[in-house]
Write a protein that holds these residues in place. Sequence first.
Motif, PDB file in Angstrom:
ATOM      1  N   ALA A 140      -7.404  -5.724  -6.534  1.00 52.38           N
ATOM      2  CA  ALA A 140      -7.712  -6.920  -7.410  1.00 52.38           C
ATOM      3  C   ALA A 140      -8.544  -8.049  -6.711  1.00 52.38           C
ATOM      4  CB  ALA A 140      -6.215  -7.635  -7.703  1.00 52.38           C
ATOM      5  N   ASP A 141      -8.363  -8.250  -5.511  1.00 51.26           N
ATOM      6  CA  ASP A 141      -9.220  -9.390  -4.805  1.00 51.26           C
ATOM      7  C   ASP A 141     -10.926  -9.119  -5.121  1.00 51.26           C
ATOM      8  OD1 ASP A 141      -7.245 -10.619  -4.017  1.00 51.26           O
ATOM      9  OD2 ASP A 141      -6.915  -9.864  -1.765  1.00 51.26           O
ATOM     10  N   ILE A 188      -3.517  -2.631 -15.903  1.00 53.10           N
ATOM     11  CA  ILE A 188      -3.409  -1.274 -15.471  1.00 53.10           C
ATOM     12  C   ILE A 188      -2.183  -0.902 -14.912  1.00 53.10           C
ATOM     13  CG2 ILE A 188      -4.423   0.189 -13.734  1.00 53.10           C
ATOM     14  CD1 ILE A 188      -7.155  -1.438 -13.834  1.00 53.10           C
ATOM     15  N   GLY A 189      -1.666  -1.695 -13.891  1.00 54.17           N
ATOM     16  CA  GLY A 189      -0.078  -1.572 -13.357  1.00 54.17           C
ATOM     17  C   GLY A 189       0.704  -1.235 -14.408  1.00 54.17           C
ATOM     18  N   LYS A 222     -11.832 -10.989 -13.431  1.00 54.58           N
ATOM     19  CA  LYS A 222     -12.631 -10.187 -12.311  1.00 54.58           C
ATOM     20  C   LYS A 222     -13.570 -10.936 -11.391  1.00 54.58           C
ATOM     21  CE  LYS A 222     -16.015  -6.290 -12.099  1.00 54.58           C
ATOM     22  NZ  LYS A 222     -16.904  -5.346 -12.823  1.00 54.58           N
ATOM     23  N   PRO A 223     -13.423 -10.771 -10.072  1.00 54.57           N
ATOM     24  CA  PRO A 223     -14.122 -11.504  -9.134  1.00 54.57           C
ATOM     25  C   PRO A 223     -15.505 -11.613  -9.137  1.00 54.57           C
ATOM     26  CG  PRO A 223     -13.151  -9.695  -7.810  1.00 54.57           C
ATOM     27  CD  PRO A 223     -12.815  -9.676  -9.452  1.00 54.57           C
ATOM     28  N   ARG A 268      -5.721 -10.145 -13.353  1.00 52.19           N
ATOM     29  CA  ARG A 268      -5.205 -10.111 -14.629  1.00 52.19           C
ATOM     30  C   ARG A 268      -5.434  -8.579 -15.148  1.00 52.19           C
ATOM     31  NH1 ARG A 268      -7.879 -15.061 -17.045  1.00 52.19           N
ATOM     32  NH2 ARG A 268      -8.905 -13.631 -18.734  1.00 52.19           N
ATOM     33  N   MET A 269      -6.598  -7.833 -14.841  1.00 50.92           N
ATOM     34  CA  MET A 269      -6.834  -6.477 -15.391  1.00 50.92           C
ATOM     35  C   MET A 269      -5.834  -5.753 -14.340  1.00 50.92           C
ATOM     36  SD  MET A 269      -8.086  -4.296 -17.159  1.00 50.92           S
ATOM     37  CE  MET A 269      -9.127  -5.274 -17.747  1.00 50.92           C
TER      38      MET A 269
END
Length: 591
Positions: free
Chosen positions: A85-86, A97-98, A212-213, A92-93
């Motif tokens: 995620a980082d 997905i989780g 998304k970073p 959020r995505m």
Amino acid sequence: MSNSSENFFETKVMGHPAGLFVLFFTEMWERFSYYGMRAILVIFLTGALVGDNPGWDWDKPAALSLLGTYAMFVYLTPIVGGWLADNKIGYRMAVVIGALLMTLGHASMAIETPTFLYIGISLLILGNGFFKPNMTSIISKMYEGHDEKKDGAYNIFYMGVNAGAFLGIMLCGWLGENVGWSYGFGLAGIFMFLGMVQFYYAQPLFGDVGAKPKNEKKGIIDTLSEDLESSKEKISGKLNHFITIDYLLIGVFIISALIFIVNDPLSKIGNINTLNFTVAGMTDSLFFALLAAILFILILIVRIPRYERVVRDRMIAFTIFCIFTIFFWAAFEQAAGSLPIYTRDFTDRVLEGNAASIFKIIDAIVTVVPIGIITYVLISLFRQTFSRIGFSNIVLAISFVIIWALVIYKLYINFSAEAKEVEITWFAILNSLFIIVFAPLFTKWWDSKYNPPASVKYGLGLIIMAIGFGLLAFATRNVPLGAETAKLSMIWLVLAYLFHTLGELCLSPMGLSYLSKLVPARMVAFMFGVYYLAIAIGNKMAHYVGGDIEKITKEDGLSYFFLIFTVVPIGLGLLSFALHPLLKRLMHGVR
């Protein structure tokens, strides 16, 4: 401070951003699904093959080995999910997905075949890795520049955690035991799906927080580090780079741990012994478990002394707390494994006459009041956000219509019957209920001048929890050796859950708190992993020992089984008290 963070505070519910309550309900449904499934798993697996609601008649060691491996991975996969995620997909995505993976996992388990059971549990583990670490990260981002609001925000969020656990255990447990196990597993999946949809369509509230970073490398650990720096002394000093011996020990530790984690359920469920050898009377699984434990300690012994004195001492203190944490969870998590078996086989759960009537009234109150309070929160959210996230609100409303329909149906069935057999899973809701009741009192205690030091909190947590097991040991003192059933009073279980919860409130919140105070920011990632590994080891140890409840009952008696979880934590609690002067020196002024 980012504009997106500031914009959150333009739409408030009960003094906090509306987005917090979207996260509240999303986490609530995830905890609903997790605890709801977990509440019925062991009862289903070990239930008789014949009867009105047949189980699979697994051996207790096999069922608890599967639960232990699942619980262990639940605390390990978030480290990987947090990194993804980082650096790759954003918080959020990762949550979406989780949630999707967990929905598919619950659906697989509802099919009730061995293959789909294993597929389902694998999907739940993977989904949890994406979901678990990223919800709190979104909150942290949301409250950037509003540090004074964070404590209240996390308190509200964790009320959602306990509300979800309460509802999930109650409804999945009731459906699983009274209608069919597939319905219990399936209900967990339905609410996980609805939670995912509700969160996905609430995206307009979040702006770019948790997206998304981009190019900046700033993630969960960086954010956590920034939060922590405000509450601890900054320590300068040279970096302690990993060297060859560190990598070697870590590599052998990972291999040994994986062999144990995989081989233990394989040998107990499928009688598949991948290595099939014994060392000094130990099975291959136990040998690799002990080897991994020794290597874990060696890694810390090799690395920690290379830090400068203050850092070294504080990390030693935190490591000692991690060891206490392992043994606390090894006892506390009997609630998911051996305690449901004890509840089913050794507790008199049939109530008649006035006793049945009183229980029905109490059950109705503890069911309706919390749901009524949560429904009020839901209505408050609707008033503020319906114009912006109408579809998300509608999905959330549908969720609560289903909840209320199930609750009314459950209460109708209960009040229609003259006698009442209390569900096995009903007792597990007491933990969440007691947390909701007593957490404010503990918060006031910790905020007062009587706030005890860390070693005392850990000692109290272990000893108070041990009292609960001591009561069960006393209750079962006259159960004959090898007895498979008994009719003991329900009051012993109620008291046990009370003391277990009070112990949890003393100790459980302390881990991340002292991580924030004792560990320099540059080492948060390493020690965060150590702390989660400690909880994972405790969970696996809980069900590794708990799986022997039948064997210990035959050889030494059921009372002896509970005495193990009484004597060991009391001894460790007294040791924690005794270590107070040493720990105080090692912590160098941190309270």
